[in-house]
Every structure is written in C-alpha cells, then in structure tokens.
Design a protein around this motif. Structure first.
Motif, PDB file in Angstrom:
ATOM      1  N   TYR A   1       0.808  -1.015   0.049  1.00  0.00           N
ATOM      2  CA  TYR A   1       0.027   0.052  -0.103  1.00  0.00           C
ATOM      3  C   TYR A   1       0.902   1.234  -0.045  1.00  0.00           C
ATOM      4  O   TYR A   1       1.867   1.326   0.567  1.00  0.00           O
ATOM      5  CB  TYR A   1      -0.837  -0.063   1.331  1.00  0.00           C
ATOM      6  CG  TYR A   1      -1.897  -1.024   1.140  1.00  0.00           C
ATOM      7  CD1 TYR A   1      -3.183  -0.868   0.284  1.00  0.00           C
ATOM      8  CD2 TYR A   1      -1.744  -2.325   2.149  1.00  0.00           C
ATOM      9  CE1 TYR A   1      -3.824  -1.958   0.434  1.00  0.00           C
ATOM     10  CE2 TYR A   1      -2.810  -3.221   2.086  1.00  0.00           C
ATOM     11  CZ  TYR A   1      -3.792  -3.177   1.212  1.00  0.00           C
ATOM     12  OH  TYR A   1      -4.898  -4.025   1.050  1.00  0.00           O
ATOM     13  N   PRO A   2       0.454   2.255  -0.511  1.00  0.00           N
ATOM     14  CA  PRO A   2      -0.980   2.476  -1.133  1.00  0.00           C
ATOM     15  C   PRO A   2      -0.973   1.855  -2.698  1.00  0.00           C
ATOM     16  O   PRO A   2       0.016   1.610  -3.638  1.00  0.00           O
ATOM     17  CB  PRO A   2      -1.051   4.080  -1.379  1.00  0.00           C
ATOM     18  CG  PRO A   2       0.504   4.523  -1.546  1.00  0.00           C
ATOM     19  CD  PRO A   2       1.268   3.394  -0.732  1.00  0.00           C
TER      20      PRO A   2
ATOM     21  N   LYS B   1      -4.976   3.255   0.673  1.00  0.00           N
ATOM     22  CA  LYS B   1      -4.076   3.290   1.564  1.00  0.00           C
ATOM     23  C   LYS B   1      -3.915   2.291   2.570  1.00  0.00           C
ATOM     24  O   LYS B   1      -2.892   2.013   3.075  1.00  0.00           O
ATOM     25  CB  LYS B   1      -4.114   4.685   2.404  1.00  0.00           C
ATOM     26  CG  LYS B   1      -4.243   5.885   1.395  1.00  0.00           C
ATOM     27  CD  LYS B   1      -4.106   7.045   2.078  1.00  0.00           C
ATOM     28  CE  LYS B   1      -4.155   8.517   1.385  1.00  0.00           C
ATOM     29  NZ  LYS B   1      -4.229   9.712   1.910  1.00  0.00           N
ATOM     30  N   SER B   2      -5.026   1.244   2.730  1.00  0.00           N
ATOM     31  CA  SER B   2      -4.910   0.247   3.738  1.00  0.00           C
ATOM     32  C   SER B   2      -5.934  -0.651   3.225  1.00  0.00           C
ATOM     33  O   SER B   2      -6.950  -0.179   2.397  1.00  0.00           O
ATOM     34  CB  SER B   2      -5.167   0.725   5.070  1.00  0.00           C
ATOM     35  OG  SER B   2      -6.571   1.457   5.326  1.00  0.00           O
TER      36      SER B   2
ATOM     37  N   GLU C   1      -2.544  -1.455  -9.052  1.00  0.00           N
ATOM     38  CA  GLU C   1      -1.174  -1.148  -9.208  1.00  0.00           C
ATOM     39  C   GLU C   1      -0.498  -0.339  -7.793  1.00  0.00           C
ATOM     40  O   GLU C   1      -1.488   0.145  -7.046  1.00  0.00           O
ATOM     41  CB  GLU C   1      -1.018  -0.023 -10.082  1.00  0.00           C
ATOM     42  CG  GLU C   1      -1.725  -0.413 -11.470  1.00  0.00           C
ATOM     43  CD  GLU C   1      -1.904   0.916 -12.583  1.00  0.00           C
ATOM     44  OE1 GLU C   1      -1.995   0.820 -13.819  1.00  0.00           O
ATOM     45  OE2 GLU C   1      -1.627   2.093 -12.081  1.00  0.00           O
ATOM     46  N   GLU C   2       0.572  -0.955  -7.698  1.00  0.00           N
ATOM     47  CA  GLU C   2       1.328  -0.269  -6.592  1.00  0.00           C
ATOM     48  C   GLU C   2       1.699   1.262  -6.634  1.00  0.00           C
ATOM     49  O   GLU C   2       2.105   1.531  -7.861  1.00  0.00           O
ATOM     50  CB  GLU C   2       2.574  -1.053  -6.230  1.00  0.00           C
ATOM     51  CG  GLU C   2       3.291  -0.779  -5.012  1.00  0.00           C
ATOM     52  CD  GLU C   2       4.682  -1.721  -4.792  1.00  0.00           C
ATOM     53  OE1 GLU C   2       4.205  -2.869  -4.390  1.00  0.00           O
ATOM     54  OE2 GLU C   2       5.479  -1.202  -4.766  1.00  0.00           O
TER      55      GLU C   2
ATOM     56  N   GLY D   1       5.854   5.142  -2.563  1.00  0.00           N
ATOM     57  CA  GLY D   1       5.642   4.747  -1.205  1.00  0.00           C
ATOM     58  C   GLY D   1       4.584   5.322  -0.530  1.00  0.00           C
ATOM     59  O   GLY D   1       3.929   6.410  -1.008  1.00  0.00           O
ATOM     60  N   PRO D   2       4.296   5.134   0.472  1.00  0.00           N
ATOM     61  CA  PRO D   2       3.195   5.863   1.527  1.00  0.00           C
ATOM     62  C   PRO D   2       3.614   7.278   1.771  1.00  0.00           C
ATOM     63  O   PRO D   2       4.650   7.596   1.806  1.00  0.00           O
ATOM     64  CB  PRO D   2       3.373   4.937   2.883  1.00  0.00           C
ATOM     65  CG  PRO D   2       3.639   3.689   2.673  1.00  0.00           C
ATOM     66  CD  PRO D   2       5.057   3.928   1.475  1.00  0.00           C
ATOM     67  N   GLY D   3       2.562   8.298   1.982  1.00  0.00           N
ATOM     68  CA  GLY D   3       2.719   9.375   2.277  1.00  0.00           C
ATOM     69  C   GLY D   3       3.460  10.567   1.413  1.00  0.00           C
ATOM     70  O   GLY D   3       3.609  11.631   1.489  1.00  0.00           O
ATOM     71  N   VAL D   4       3.592   9.892  -0.187  1.00  0.00           N
ATOM     72  CA  VAL D   4       4.227  10.941  -1.011  1.00  0.00           C
ATOM     73  C   VAL D   4       3.093  10.642  -2.355  1.00  0.00           C
ATOM     74  O   VAL D   4       2.295   9.839  -2.443  1.00  0.00           O
ATOM     75  CB  VAL D   4       5.343  10.424  -1.384  1.00  0.00           C
ATOM     76  CG1 VAL D   4       6.586  10.682  -0.134  1.00  0.00           C
ATOM     77  CG2 VAL D   4       5.623   9.076  -2.065  1.00  0.00           C
TER      78      VAL D   4
END
Length: 387
Positions: free
Chosen positions: A188-189, A207-208, A229-230, A234-237
């Motif tokens: 995730y996300p 996100k989860s 799709e990944e 990464g998380p938070g961006v």
C-alpha cells in the motif's frame, strides 16, 4: 478549384465520457479549416442512436428535443460488385427519411472510452474501407485495456510499477483470497482501476486494507477485469504525473514533456473536469534534459509496443524529489502509467497544448491527423487480403 475533402466528425457515444466527447468535437468543429474541408457532424446519443445534420448539432449543444426515436444512421460500405449511380469512395452515411448523402473521405472519431476508443468503431471503419483518424483495431483495443496494454509494455521491456490483474468473478467468489494475493504482491498504497475505462472513472487510491473492498467493488461495477497497481514513491508521497503527446504513423514524433499538478490525491475525473478544480498543467515540465529525453523515447516505444497510429497521449509517473521523511531521492524512478489513444481534444486539453508548446498549433494539428489517416489508409490498400 480543388475539391474539398469531406470529413465526418463523429462524437458522443454510449460511454461515460460522452460529455467529454462533445467538448472535444465542439473545439474541432470550431477550429477545422472550412476552406479545405467539407465538415459533416455525426452524433451518437447515449442510447446509441446515430444522428446527422441538425440533430447532431443539437446533441452537440445539449438541446436535442424529446421526440420519437431518431432513425439510426445507415453505414454503407462501398461494394466493388455494385457500381454506384454517382462516383463515390469511402463511407456513405444516410438516415431514413433523409436523401442519400455523398460519401465521406475520412472520419475523425472524437469518441472517448467504451465503444469509441476500444477498437469497436475502428472495426466498423475497417469493414467499410474508410480512412479514419487514430489507431486501428489492435492499437485502440490494447490502449483501452490496461491489462493487455501492460502485457505489451512488458514484452517491450518498458518500466512499470508492479501490478495485479483480477477478474470480477475472482473477486466476488472469494474476496479474502483476492485480498491476500494483492497484499502478497503489492504494498500500500495501491490504485484500483477498471481495466477498460478512461478519464479516471472508477479509480480509487487505497491506503490500507480497510478501503480495499469498496474500491474493488467500484472498479468491478465498470468492468469484468480489475487492475491493481502499486503506488509510486511509497506511503505519504504523491508521484509526479507527466504526459507526452505522440503524433504520426510508422515514424512518430514526441512532444515536449508536460506535467499535471493535481489538486487532489491524484488526477481523477473531478480533478480533470470539475469547474472548481485547481489542477494545473505545467508545460514544459520542470525536469532535466536527460529525463525529458528518456521520457520522450519511452513514449514512442510505448506507442509502437501497442501498434498505435495517428495520435496518443502517453502518461508517466515519476518519484518526487523527496520521500515522506524529506530525504532527497537521487535519480527518481520513472515508470509508464498508460497510453490513451484518443485523448481529450479541446483546445485547452493536454494533447493539443503539448503540441502547441512543440510548435504545432491546434488547426495545424487537425490537418496533420487527417493527413496521417489518409496516409495510413493508402498504405493499407497496398496489402493483399486474398490470393
């Protein structure tokens, strides 16, 4: 005086992007050179009825009156076995209760999404032996189906973010098993998308696990195939969203690279078309010359991988300059997102604006596309289809 080419501008359609198509067609009808072309507007209602003349114009401005069903347009391919009363080439369009119309020389199908951008209407033009703007059956269908598109990108060794494709039946039969598969292969996300749809309709950023089921159900309501799709970075961006316009047939050219700065989590339907959206296009994108060269080369490679022709907009994702902790990312990763074989075509859409920044104005771009359609059609006639 040279005979004007008779150009059919085909718009509307049954897809969820009907209104977008109307905007694109209105811009083309306004900008096309009437001294060079005899323009024939052809509309398709949301119910699939074909309209010509005044009814097509009424559809274009949203004023089609409530009435009895409008006769569908008859599409009559020329037959070598039957000599027409008048010399005509290409596609003849006529409506019941209307006199027969002269044939069209070329069709500009400004149809976005299902039944217009997915190879279906292109197959009709092929059967009718009519020149048309844009990719053929294979390029259109591959560009519409995100799963098939990614397989072609992979075969050409083009970089993509990791993804999983699931069928709607697999998701509904065992959501827990599908969730385990997604989480085993992706982090995730993730972005959950219907495989066959455009304008970011039905797409969710997840996100989860808590939000995954709702996103899968939404995507499954629009298509039998779901692409997950990944997220890039990464998380938070939020990754940077870059776009390139491609123009041509066998030897295509790529425009300057542009960037979309969305006002939401990603460039979704509302971000694209909502009147309150503050999303901004940046042309050219603020990237290095080396990155721009790489992206333009990848755009042409993607165009060729899907056997496209005429036009396409190729979208990319690029890691931001800093990660979620503020650490600078050296050599940010750039991946292909998708190819769009009939992108939005208003005068302020990204595809025309990218070419405007590259030295080709809107009216000139329409000319180029019509010429590429005629060129490809002439080249196709060099092919033998029987012994």
């Amino acid at each position: 005086m040279a005979k004007k080419l008779r150009v059919g501008i085909l718009f509307g359609g049954r897809s969820g992007e009907h209104e977008v198509s109307l905007r694109s067609a209105a811009s083309i009808l306004k900008a096309i050179d009437k001294k060079k072309y005899e323009v024939v507007p052809i509309g398709i209602t949301k119910q699939g009825q074909w309209l010509t003349a005044g009814n097509a114009q009424a559809l274009l401005v949203g004023e089609l009156p409530v009435q009895e069903p409008v006769p569908a347009v008859a599409i009559i391919p020329p037959s070598p076995a039957i000599k027409p009363a008048k010399k005509a080439k290409g596609l003849a369009l006529a409506a019941a209760a209307e006199p027969a119309s002269p044939a069209l020389d070329v069709v500009f199908p400004v149809l976005h999404g299902t039944f217009g951008e997915d190879g279906t209407i292109q197959g009709l033009f092929e059967l009718a032996d009519i020149a048309y703007v844009g990719s053929g059956v294979l390029g259109s269908s591959a560009g519409m189906d995100k799963d098939a598109m990614k397989r072609m990108f992979a075969a050409s060794q083009l970089p993509m973010t990791p993804h999983v494709t699931l069928l709607r039946s697999e998701w509904t039969a065992d959501p827990k098993k599908a969730t385990r598969l997604i989480e085993k292969k992706l982090q995730y996300p993730v972005f959950v998308k219907p495989a066959n749809l455009g304008s970011s309709v039905g797409i969710s950023k997840v996100k989860s696990r808590a939000d995954l089921a709702a996103a899968m159900d939404l995507a499954a309501s629009f298509d039998r195939k779901i692409v997950i799709e990944e997220g890039v970075g990464g998380p938070g961006v939020k990754p940077r969203e870059l776009e390139v316009a491609v123009l041509g047939n066998d030897a295509p050219d790529a425009s300057v690279v542009g960037e979309i700065v969305p006002d939401r989590e990603f460039y979704d339907y509302a971000s694209k078309y909502d009147a309150t959206s503050t999303s901004e296009p940046v042309i050219p994108a603020n990237i290095t010359a080396k990155q721009a060269k790489q992206i333009r080369e990848m755009a042409i490679a993607a165009f060729r991988a899907c056997d496209c022709s005429g036009l396409a907009r190729v979208d990319f994702l690029m890691e931001p300059t800093h990660d979620a902790q503020g650490k600078k990312i050296r050599n940010p990763k750039i991946v292909l997102n998708e190819i769009n074989t009939m992108p939005g075509f208003t005068s302020i859409s990204m595809y025309p604006k990218l070419w405007e920044a590259s030295g080709i104005g809107y009216s000139q771009l329409i000319d180029r596309l019509i010429q590429f359609a005629l060129e490809r059609h002439a080249e196709k006639r060099e092919t033998s289809f029987s012994k």
